[in-house]
Motif scaffolding. Structure first.
Motif, PDB file in Angstrom:
ATOM      1  N   VAL A 131       0.829  -1.205   0.000  1.00  0.00           N
ATOM      2  CA  VAL A 131       0.000   0.000   0.000  1.00  0.00           C
ATOM      3  C   VAL A 131       0.866   1.258   0.000  1.00  0.00           C
ATOM      4  CG1 VAL A 131      -1.580   1.352   1.453  1.00  0.00           C
ATOM      5  CG2 VAL A 131      -2.042  -1.064   1.015  1.00  0.00           C
ATOM      6  N   LEU A 132       1.940   1.254   0.759  1.00  0.00           N
ATOM      7  CA  LEU A 132       2.822   2.422   0.807  1.00  0.00           C
ATOM      8  C   LEU A 132       3.495   2.675  -0.536  1.00  0.00           C
ATOM      9  CD1 LEU A 132       4.541   2.065   4.300  1.00  0.00           C
ATOM     10  CD2 LEU A 132       2.759   3.672   3.617  1.00  0.00           C
ATOM     11  N   ALA A 147      -5.211   1.016   9.565  1.00  0.00           N
ATOM     12  CA  ALA A 147      -4.175   0.247  10.257  1.00  0.00           C
ATOM     13  C   ALA A 147      -4.125   0.628  11.733  1.00  0.00           C
ATOM     14  CB  ALA A 147      -2.815   0.467   9.599  1.00  0.00           C
ATOM     15  N   VAL A 148      -4.233   1.921  12.015  1.00  0.00           N
ATOM     16  CA  VAL A 148      -4.225   2.389  13.405  1.00  0.00           C
ATOM     17  C   VAL A 148      -5.475   1.897  14.136  1.00  0.00           C
ATOM     18  CG1 VAL A 148      -4.213   4.423  14.900  1.00  0.00           C
ATOM     19  CG2 VAL A 148      -2.835   4.408  12.813  1.00  0.00           C
ATOM     20  N   LEU A 168       5.077  -3.597   8.266  1.00  0.00           N
ATOM     21  CA  LEU A 168       4.904  -3.637   6.817  1.00  0.00           C
ATOM     22  C   LEU A 168       4.300  -4.941   6.322  1.00  0.00           C
ATOM     23  CD1 LEU A 168       8.216  -1.921   5.644  1.00  0.00           C
ATOM     24  CD2 LEU A 168       5.904  -0.976   5.530  1.00  0.00           C
ATOM     25  N   ARG A 169       4.686  -6.065   6.922  1.00  0.00           N
ATOM     26  CA  ARG A 169       4.186  -7.370   6.470  1.00  0.00           C
ATOM     27  C   ARG A 169       3.284  -8.038   7.494  1.00  0.00           C
ATOM     28  NH1 ARG A 169       9.770  -9.718   3.630  1.00  0.00           N
ATOM     29  NH2 ARG A 169      10.044  -7.933   2.221  1.00  0.00           N
ATOM     30  N   ASN A 170       2.833  -7.257   8.470  1.00  0.00           N
ATOM     31  CA  ASN A 170       1.887  -7.777   9.460  1.00  0.00           C
ATOM     32  C   ASN A 170       0.493  -7.180   9.316  1.00  0.00           C
ATOM     33  OD1 ASN A 170       4.712  -7.820  11.362  1.00  0.00           O
ATOM     34  ND2 ASN A 170       3.444  -9.651  11.312  1.00  0.00           N
ATOM     35  N   SER A 202       4.380   5.059  15.892  1.00  0.00           N
ATOM     36  CA  SER A 202       5.815   5.350  15.968  1.00  0.00           C
ATOM     37  C   SER A 202       6.496   4.999  14.648  1.00  0.00           C
ATOM     38  CB  SER A 202       6.455   4.584  17.122  1.00  0.00           C
ATOM     39  OG  SER A 202       5.960   5.050  18.365  1.00  0.00           O
ATOM     40  N   PHE A 203       6.069   3.899  14.038  1.00  0.00           N
ATOM     41  CA  PHE A 203       6.591   3.533  12.721  1.00  0.00           C
ATOM     42  C   PHE A 203       6.246   4.604  11.691  1.00  0.00           C
ATOM     43  CE2 PHE A 203       5.371   1.836   8.577  1.00  0.00           C
ATOM     44  CZ  PHE A 203       6.581   1.327   8.128  1.00  0.00           C
ATOM     45  N   MET A 204       5.003   5.066  11.695  1.00  0.00           N
ATOM     46  CA  MET A 204       4.578   6.062  10.717  1.00  0.00           C
ATOM     47  C   MET A 204       5.344   7.374  10.899  1.00  0.00           C
ATOM     48  SD  MET A 204       0.451   5.482  10.547  1.00  0.00           S
ATOM     49  CE  MET A 204      -0.252   3.899  10.083  1.00  0.00           C
TER      50      MET A 204
END
Length: 248
Positions: A131-132, A147-148, A168-170, A202-204
């Motif tokens: 998606v990204l 996702a959030v 990313l893959r979860n 935090s990832f974003m």
């Protein structure tokens, strides 16, 4: 796309990865059949090789692998198999967590689980990573928000995912792009607790997907959210800040 019956060498390779000598593929084939699976499908991002027999699989981890399967009524499913060299004694704990998470709308539903197998809903091949790479901005924003929200659904039932700091893959989108609704897979190493929203956001932030003055306010809210045990009222405040922090 090729598929093979459960009695095939390809199915045996999936059931007995990586050491065929320490495994009874016929027993596992019979168990999978009792759960409604008739075939394995040559589909996925990874490939395994057991004694020269190759098959593509949906995923491969330290404790298990996931192969695509077909049920007797034609439904594509994901079949998680405990590896023969796994340090985990059973997949039953993950199956129970999937039951709780799927009822909350956060994960694929398990259709069957035991010590060695989990048969669950297939979530497709559209991950957060994909998606990204490929989404127009409006759809990307909606997908990130979903996702959030899915991470929040896990927090609400007190399941803390071990790998969501690298989501990313979860995180997958089963009906993308018609719907950005997300699910979270691989609860294998999860524990009871909360903080999934913190990991995803935090990832974003680290990836530059959220910017501006609202980010500092978000960081403060996230600290308070986790320390307070992830209450809903603080999550509502976090989501309100998200719209201000999305990049333009």
């Amino acid at each position: 796309m090729a598929s093979w019956p459960l009695s095939s060498p390809q199915a045996a390779a999936a059931f007995c990865y990586p050491h065929a000598y320490s495994c009874d593929p016929l027993r596992l084939a019979a168990e999978a059949a009792s759960a409604g699976v008739c075939c394995v499908i040559n589909m996925g991002v990874a490939e395994i090789n057991v004694g020269g027999v190759r098959i593509r699989v949906l995923g491969k981890g330290h404790a298990s692998l996931v192969v695509a399967g077909l049920t007797f009524n034609g439904q594509v499913v994901a079949v998680k198999v405990r590896r023969t060299d796994s340090k985990r004694s059973s997949l039953e704990g993950e199956g129970r967590l999937l039951e709780v998470a799927s009822r909350a709308g956060a994960s694929p539903a398990p259709l069957y689980y035991s010590k060695d197998l989990i048969v669950m809903e297939y979530v497709g091949d559209v991950s957060l990573e994909r998606v990204l790479r490929a989404s127009p901005l409006p759809l990307l924003r909606r997908s990130l928000l979903e996702a959030v929200r899915t991470a929040r659904a896990l927090d609400a039932v007190k399941i803390l995912h071990a790998e969501l700091h690298r989501p990313l893959r979860n995180v997958f989108y089963p009906r993308w792009p018609s719907s950005p609704k997300a699910v979270i897979i691989d609860l294998e190493s999860s524990s009871r607790g909360c903080g999934n929203v913190n990991k995803v956001l935090s990832f974003m932030i680290a990836r530059g997907l959220l910017r501006g003055q609202a980010v500092e306010a978000l960081r403060s809210l996230l600290r308070e959210y986790r320390l307070a045990g992830c209450p809903r009222d603080l999550y509502v405040m976090i989501e309100e800040k998200l719209d201000q922090a999305f990049t333009t």
